[in-house]
Write a protein that holds these residues in place. Structure first.
Motif, PDB file in Angstrom:
ATOM      1  N   VAL A 192      99.922 -80.576 -84.862  1.00 34.69           N
ATOM      2  CA  VAL A 192     100.939 -79.658 -85.375  1.00 34.69           C
ATOM      3  C   VAL A 192     101.427 -78.754 -84.248  1.00 34.69           C
ATOM      4  N   LYS A 193     102.734 -78.761 -84.033  1.00 39.28           N
ATOM      5  CA  LYS A 193     103.337 -77.881 -83.043  1.00 39.28           C
ATOM      6  C   LYS A 193     104.127 -76.814 -83.789  1.00 39.28           C
ATOM      7  N   LEU A 194     103.691 -75.588 -83.664  1.00 44.45           N
ATOM      8  CA  LEU A 194     104.307 -74.492 -84.411  1.00 44.45           C
ATOM      9  C   LEU A 194     105.579 -74.010 -83.715  1.00 44.45           C
ATOM     10  N   PRO A 195     106.587 -73.603 -84.500  1.00 42.44           N
ATOM     11  CA  PRO A 195     107.790 -72.998 -83.897  1.00 42.44           C
ATOM     12  C   PRO A 195     107.452 -71.682 -83.215  1.00 42.44           C
ATOM     13  N   GLU A 196     108.390 -71.190 -82.440  1.00 38.83           N
ATOM     14  CA  GLU A 196     108.188 -69.932 -81.734  1.00 38.83           C
ATOM     15  C   GLU A 196     107.961 -68.789 -82.725  1.00 38.83           C
ATOM     16  N   ASP A 197     107.062 -67.896 -82.380  1.00 39.11           N
ATOM     17  CA  ASP A 197     106.718 -66.715 -83.181  1.00 39.11           C
ATOM     18  C   ASP A 197     105.943 -67.066 -84.460  1.00 39.11           C
ATOM     19  N   TYR A 198     105.501 -68.301 -84.593  1.00 42.76           N
ATOM     20  CA  TYR A 198     104.649 -68.675 -85.725  1.00 42.76           C
ATOM     21  C   TYR A 198     103.196 -68.778 -85.245  1.00 42.76           C
ATOM     22  N   HIS A 199     102.267 -68.411 -86.098  1.00 45.29           N
ATOM     23  CA  HIS A 199     100.843 -68.586 -85.785  1.00 45.29           C
ATOM     24  C   HIS A 199     100.068 -68.794 -87.087  1.00 45.29           C
ATOM     25  N   ILE A 200      98.868 -69.330 -86.943  1.00 45.35           N
ATOM     26  CA  ILE A 200      98.020 -69.640 -88.093  1.00 45.35           C
ATOM     27  C   ILE A 200      96.759 -68.784 -88.044  1.00 45.35           C
ATOM     28  N   GLU A 201      96.409 -68.208 -89.180  1.00 46.41           N
ATOM     29  CA  GLU A 201      95.158 -67.466 -89.328  1.00 46.41           C
ATOM     30  C   GLU A 201      94.343 -68.121 -90.440  1.00 46.41           C
ATOM     31  N   TYR A 202      93.081 -68.387 -90.157  1.00 50.31           N
ATOM     32  CA  TYR A 202      92.196 -69.024 -91.134  1.00 50.31           C
ATOM     33  C   TYR A 202      91.334 -67.947 -91.785  1.00 50.31           C
ATOM     34  N   GLY A 203      91.321 -67.952 -93.102  1.00 46.13           N
ATOM     35  CA  GLY A 203      90.549 -66.949 -93.820  1.00 46.13           C
ATOM     36  C   GLY A 203      90.034 -67.503 -95.137  1.00 46.13           C
ATOM     37  N   GLY A 204      89.324 -66.683 -95.856  1.00 45.33           N
ATOM     38  CA  GLY A 204      88.787 -67.101 -97.152  1.00 45.33           C
ATOM     39  C   GLY A 204      87.281 -66.978 -97.204  1.00 45.33           C
ATOM     40  N   GLN A 205      86.683 -67.724 -98.114  1.00 45.27           N
ATOM     41  CA  GLN A 205      85.239 -67.619 -98.322  1.00 45.27           C
ATOM     42  C   GLN A 205      84.442 -68.065 -97.108  1.00 45.27           C
ATOM     43  N   PHE A 206      84.945 -69.050 -96.357  1.00 45.27           N
ATOM     44  CA  PHE A 206      84.191 -69.536 -95.202  1.00 45.27           C
ATOM     45  C   PHE A 206      84.016 -68.426 -94.174  1.00 45.27           C
ATOM     46  N   GLU A 207      85.012 -67.522 -94.082  1.00 45.03           N
ATOM     47  CA  GLU A 207      84.934 -66.435 -93.123  1.00 45.03           C
ATOM     48  C   GLU A 207      83.802 -65.479 -93.493  1.00 45.03           C
ATOM     49  N   ALA A 208      83.730 -65.141 -94.796  1.00 42.66           N
ATOM     50  CA  ALA A 208      82.649 -64.267 -95.257  1.00 42.66           C
ATOM     51  C   ALA A 208      81.300 -64.965 -95.120  1.00 42.66           C
ATOM     52  N   GLU A 209      81.276 -66.284 -95.361  1.00 40.57           N
ATOM     53  CA  GLU A 209      80.023 -67.034 -95.240  1.00 40.57           C
ATOM     54  C   GLU A 209      79.546 -67.067 -93.799  1.00 40.57           C
ATOM     55  N   ALA A 210      80.471 -67.212 -92.862  1.00 41.46           N
ATOM     56  CA  ALA A 210      80.096 -67.233 -91.449  1.00 41.46           C
ATOM     57  C   ALA A 210      79.502 -65.896 -91.018  1.00 41.46           C
ATOM     58  N   GLU A 211      80.106 -64.796 -91.471  1.00 39.69           N
ATOM     59  CA  GLU A 211      79.580 -63.479 -91.138  1.00 39.69           C
ATOM     60  C   GLU A 211      78.205 -63.274 -91.759  1.00 39.69           C
ATOM     61  N   ALA A 212      78.065 -63.707 -93.020  1.00 38.52           N
ATOM     62  CA  ALA A 212      76.765 -63.565 -93.690  1.00 38.52           C
ATOM     63  C   ALA A 212      75.698 -64.405 -93.007  1.00 38.52           C
ATOM     64  N   SER A 213      76.064 -65.602 -92.541  1.00 41.82           N
ATOM     65  CA  SER A 213      75.099 -66.463 -91.856  1.00 41.82           C
ATOM     66  C   SER A 213      74.610 -65.808 -90.566  1.00 41.82           C
ATOM     67  N   LYS A 214      75.539 -65.211 -89.810  1.00 49.04           N
ATOM     68  CA  LYS A 214      75.138 -64.528 -88.580  1.00 49.04           C
ATOM     69  C   LYS A 214      74.177 -63.379 -88.880  1.00 49.04           C
ATOM     70  N   THR A 215      74.482 -62.638 -89.948  1.00 46.47           N
ATOM     71  CA  THR A 215      73.619 -61.517 -90.315  1.00 46.47           C
ATOM     72  C   THR A 215      72.235 -62.000 -90.721  1.00 46.47           C
ATOM     73  N   LEU A 216      72.188 -63.078 -91.509  1.00 45.19           N
ATOM     74  CA  LEU A 216      70.899 -63.594 -91.968  1.00 45.19           C
ATOM     75  C   LEU A 216      70.072 -64.164 -90.818  1.00 45.19           C
ATOM     76  N   ILE A 217      70.730 -64.842 -89.873  1.00 48.10           N
ATOM     77  CA  ILE A 217      69.999 -65.368 -88.717  1.00 48.10           C
ATOM     78  C   ILE A 217      69.420 -64.225 -87.886  1.00 48.10           C
ATOM     79  N   ALA A 218      70.217 -63.172 -87.712  1.00 40.33           N
ATOM     80  CA  ALA A 218      69.726 -62.010 -86.956  1.00 40.33           C
ATOM     81  C   ALA A 218      68.554 -61.344 -87.677  1.00 40.33           C
ATOM     82  N   THR A 219      68.663 -61.191 -88.993  1.00 41.62           N
ATOM     83  CA  THR A 219      67.565 -60.585 -89.745  1.00 41.62           C
ATOM     84  C   THR A 219      66.329 -61.486 -89.760  1.00 41.62           C
ATOM     85  N   SER A 220      66.548 -62.807 -89.723  1.00 45.84           N
ATOM     86  CA  SER A 220      65.404 -63.732 -89.664  1.00 45.84           C
ATOM     87  C   SER A 220      64.622 -63.536 -88.370  1.00 45.84           C
TER      88      SER A 220
END
Length: 267
Positions: free
Chosen positions: A80-108
């Protein structure tokens, strides 16, 4: 946004000839100053941080969200080649899950450090604390295999299951080592200490594992039922870890204790 009445709204010529105020106060047709065309477009325009945005959403089934997002990112970057001034941001539950996983690994990791410090304070030697902590990788073996042969997904409930295993596995090691020390103080030889101490602590260790395991079996086998999305992965990890840690703890910890103290006993 302006809207004509029902009589004029459906005719593009009437829209073009709609009279508007000119700069000198005169009335002029709309088509003098604008191109009036019939086309399609979004019925709403969403904005975030003063920028227009379009949300593309999807649900994930049969796979973990992280791997799906990584595959989406790879395909989009390659094809996918985006037009000028366009960008993609990925968000949703996976983002919260990734943050929670990092926290749990650190607490482990933090919990392992705290467990080691408590054991060192109790037994006053790094060697005995390290022998007790051997139970942690023994428990991890069963937990990893349970994930591999079931869902194959290292989810947040599975990580919580591993943290729970740390406590159970450490308790088994403490039961053995503390009793070994008691028998040594009573005058038992090293060999007799390991044999007698293992026999004395076999029943408590098995009862602990059986009590926890029997309670977790219904949760582990009911993973497809609504409401068990969290309990089932956690129960499977704990069951697998209990199985390997209990069986291997009976053989490996006594052997390591004997070998580590053999030189001192021969002096």
């Amino acid at each position: 946004m302006l809207r004509l009445d029902d009589a004029n709204r459906g005719n593009i010529d009437k829209i073009k000839n709609a009279m508007i105020d000119g700069t000198n106060g005169q009335k002029i047709p709309l088509y003098y100053v604008a191109d009036v065309v019939s086309t399609t477009g979004p019925n709403t325009i969403n904005r975030e941080n003063v920028q227009r945005k379009t949300v593309v959403s999807a649900n994930v089934s049969g796979r973990d969200q992280k791997s799906v997002v990584e595959e989406i990112q790879k395909i989009i970057n390659e094809k996918v080649k985006l037009p000028e001034d366009y960008h993609i941001e990925y968000g949703g539950q996976f983002e919260a899950e990734a943050e929670a996983s990092k926290t749990l690994i650190a607490t482990s990791l933090l919990s392992i450090l705290i467990i080691f410090l408590i054991l060192f304070r109790e037994f006053k030697t790094v060697k005995l604390a390290a022998i007790i902590l051997i139970n942690l990788p023994l428990a991890l073996i069963g937990g990893v295999f349970s994930i591999y042969f079931t869902s194959g997904i290292l989810s947040i409930p599975a990580i919580i299951g591993f943290i729970t295993l740390f406590g159970v596995a450490t308790r088994n090691g403490i039961l053995l080592i503390s009793h070994y020390n008691t028998l040594r103080e009573e005058g038992y030889t090293l060999f007799d200490t390991v044999i007698q101490g293992s026999k004395d602590r076999l029943s408590p260790i098995l009862m602990t594992a059986l009590t926890a395991g029997l309670a977790l079996i219904p949760l582990a086998i009911a993973g497809d039922l609504p409401g068990n999305e969290i309990q089932s992965p956690m129960a499977k990890v704990i069951l697998g870890g209990l199985l390997t840690s209990t069986i291997l703890n009976i053989f490996i910890v006594p052997a390591v204790y004997y070998l580590s103290n053999k030189k001192e006993a021969t002096k």
